[in-house]
Design a protein around this motif. Structure first.
Motif, short mmCIF file in Angstrom:
data_model
loop_
_atom_site.label_atom_id
_atom_site.label_comp_id
_atom_site.label_asym_id
_atom_site.label_seq_id
_atom_site.Cartn_x
_atom_site.Cartn_y
_atom_site.Cartn_z
N ASP A 36 -24.11 -17.08 28.74
CA ASP A 36 -24.03 -18.39 28.08
C ASP A 36 -23.18 -18.30 26.82
O ASP A 36 -22.74 -17.22 26.42
CB ASP A 36 -25.44 -18.92 27.77
CG ASP A 36 -26.23 -18.00 26.85
OD1 ASP A 36 -25.63 -17.33 25.97
OD2 ASP A 36 -27.47 -17.95 26.99
N SER A 37 -22.94 -19.44 26.19
CA SER A 37 -22.03 -19.50 25.05
C SER A 37 -22.51 -18.65 23.89
O SER A 37 -21.70 -18.03 23.18
CB SER A 37 -21.87 -20.95 24.59
OG SER A 37 -21.26 -21.73 25.58
N THR A 59 -12.01 -15.93 30.99
CA THR A 59 -12.92 -17.05 31.11
C THR A 59 -12.27 -18.16 31.92
O THR A 59 -11.24 -17.95 32.56
CB THR A 59 -13.36 -17.53 29.71
OG1 THR A 59 -14.40 -18.51 29.84
CG2 THR A 59 -12.19 -18.12 28.92
N GLU A 61 -11.23 -22.59 32.20
CA GLU A 61 -10.76 -23.69 31.38
C GLU A 61 -11.91 -24.47 30.73
O GLU A 61 -11.85 -24.82 29.56
CB GLU A 61 -9.91 -24.65 32.23
CG GLU A 61 -8.57 -24.10 32.67
CD GLU A 61 -7.54 -24.11 31.55
OE1 GLU A 61 -7.86 -24.58 30.44
OE2 GLU A 61 -6.42 -23.63 31.80
N GLU A 62 -12.94 -24.73 31.51
CA GLU A 62 -14.06 -25.52 31.01
C GLU A 62 -14.68 -24.89 29.77
O GLU A 62 -15.01 -25.58 28.79
CB GLU A 62 -15.11 -25.68 32.10
CG GLU A 62 -16.30 -26.53 31.69
CD GLU A 62 -17.32 -26.66 32.82
OE1 GLU A 62 -18.43 -27.13 32.54
OE2 GLU A 62 -17.00 -26.28 33.96
N ARG A 63 -14.81 -23.58 29.78
CA ARG A 63 -15.43 -22.88 28.64
C ARG A 63 -14.53 -22.95 27.40
O ARG A 63 -15.00 -23.18 26.29
CB ARG A 63 -15.68 -21.42 29.02
CG ARG A 63 -16.32 -20.61 27.93
CD ARG A 63 -17.82 -20.81 27.89
NE ARG A 63 -18.46 -19.84 28.74
CZ ARG A 63 -19.77 -19.62 28.76
NH1 ARG A 63 -20.55 -20.32 27.97
NH2 ARG A 63 -20.29 -18.73 29.57
N GLU A 65 -12.31 -25.27 26.67
CA GLU A 65 -12.28 -26.64 26.16
C GLU A 65 -13.57 -27.01 25.44
O GLU A 65 -13.54 -27.67 24.40
CB GLU A 65 -12.01 -27.60 27.31
CG GLU A 65 -10.62 -27.44 27.93
CD GLU A 65 -10.46 -28.19 29.23
OE1 GLU A 65 -11.44 -28.86 29.64
OE2 GLU A 65 -9.39 -28.11 29.84
N GLU A 66 -14.70 -26.59 25.98
CA GLU A 66 -15.99 -26.98 25.40
C GLU A 66 -16.26 -26.29 24.07
O GLU A 66 -16.92 -26.85 23.19
CB GLU A 66 -17.13 -26.65 26.37
CG GLU A 66 -17.21 -27.57 27.58
CD GLU A 66 -18.38 -27.21 28.47
OE1 GLU A 66 -19.01 -26.16 28.23
OE2 GLU A 66 -18.64 -27.97 29.42
N ASN A 67 -15.76 -25.05 23.91
CA ASN A 67 -16.17 -24.24 22.77
C ASN A 67 -15.04 -23.92 21.78
O ASN A 67 -15.26 -23.18 20.83
CB ASN A 67 -16.78 -22.93 23.27
CG ASN A 67 -18.05 -23.15 24.07
OD1 ASN A 67 -19.12 -23.31 23.52
ND2 ASN A 67 -17.92 -23.16 25.39
N ASN A 68 -13.85 -24.48 22.02
CA ASN A 68 -12.71 -24.24 21.11
C ASN A 68 -12.54 -22.75 20.82
O ASN A 68 -12.34 -22.33 19.67
CB ASN A 68 -12.90 -25.00 19.79
CG ASN A 68 -12.93 -26.51 19.98
OD1 ASN A 68 -12.14 -27.05 20.75
ND2 ASN A 68 -13.87 -27.16 19.32
#
Length: 306
Positions: A36-37, A59, A61-63, A65-68
């Protein structure tokens, strides 16, 4: 062919002298985003503080974009796939991106317990050059996990047997393949072996295929406690060894050659045969370079590593 990933390079250190620009670092750290993040952040920050050797995070793309992530960690290189992919595809990508001599691969759900660089680099330089040094793995309770794999056949099926390693920095133990891809790789040798077979659509079968090839070609896989990791949450090793698309490629490379009286003899291993691979690769190339066969590996597996 268009790469299925993009690269976000770390910021450059403008304090480097001109003579050092472009020179390969000895070691790159590769973190496979597998948690997880919070654990991802925790793992990146630990390596930046304690083992900051050319860190790469693989990683999706979704990760990003969500977490900068690239803004949060400008000193890290990110290799970003559009979607989830196999371990083999990820490690092939990093071997093409970095120029380091060695690549240490781990996951964001693990904690580094031991890294004795002097012993590890010495082991990588032994007479029979290993392709990978794999770690001793501990579970979340610091119990030793059965991370060694012994070559074995059950009827016509490859059925590796699990064993627990000896926790001794001075001992090299044979291993069949790198569990979860974790280990220390020599990049140039990895690429000469053409990396992981992405036509096999399974982490387990990709890793098994690479490890068997490495052992058959004379660049074995070893395990030593000079490298060790602990899983934050796992209690045991669970691998998905279900049949998959492309698994015949692993069987074809592993079992199509028998070494008899010092000569390589080819024969199809039924029922698992990739006919095109057998015709174009095994009969023309592998038969020339293979040093031993799977049956000899099984027979001589317990011989002492010098």
């Amino acid at each position: 062919m268009h790469n299925p990933y993009r690269i976000i390079q770390k910021r450059q250190d403008f304090g480097l002298s001109l003579s050092n620009i472009g020179a390969p670092d000895q070691l790159s750290i590769v973190l496979l985003d597998s948690a997880d993040s919070d654990l991802l952040d925790k793992t990146i920050e630990w390596y930046l503080e304690n083992l900051n050797f050319n860190i790469h995070v693989i990683t999706i793309e979704e990760r990003i974009e969500e977490n900068n992530l690239s803004e949060k960690y400008p000193d890290v290189t990110f290799i970003v796939f559009k979607n989830l992919t196999t371990i083999g595809a990820m490690l092939n990508a990093v071997a093409n991106v970095t120029y380091s001599s060695y690549i240490l691969v781990t996951r964001t759900d693990t904690q580094l317990v031991s890294f004795d660089g002097e012993l590890l680099y010495a082991a990588m330089g032994k007479g029979i050059k290993p392709s990978i040094i794999t770690p001793v793995l501990f579970n979340c309770d610091m119990e030793i996990m059965s991370s060694l794999r012994r070559p074995n056949l059950l009827n016509r099926d490859i059925d590796p047997q699990a064993e627990a390693p000896i926790v001794d920095d001075s001992i090299l133990q044979r291993n069949l393949y790198p569990i979860f891809g974790i280990g220390l790789y020599e990049r140039a040798l990895f690429q000469r072996m053409r990396g992981f077979d992405e036509e096999i659509i399974s982490d387990y079968w990709q890793l098994l295929d690479f490890g068997i090839r490495a052992n058959l070609f004379g660049n074995p896989v070893y395990t030593t406690a000079a490298l060790a990791f602990r899983f934050y949450e796992k209690h045991s090793i669970i691998e998905d060894n279900m049949n998959c698309e492309g698994m015949e490629r692993c069987y074809t490379k592993a079992l199509s050659i028998r070494r008899i009286n010092g000569r390589n003899i080819i024969q199809k291993w039924r029922p698992y045969v990739d006919k095109e691979l057998y015709r174009n690769e095994i009969k023309t190339k592998q038969v020339v370079i293979q040093k031993t066969d799977f049956f000899t590996l099984m027979e001589n597996w317990d011989e002492k590593v010098e």
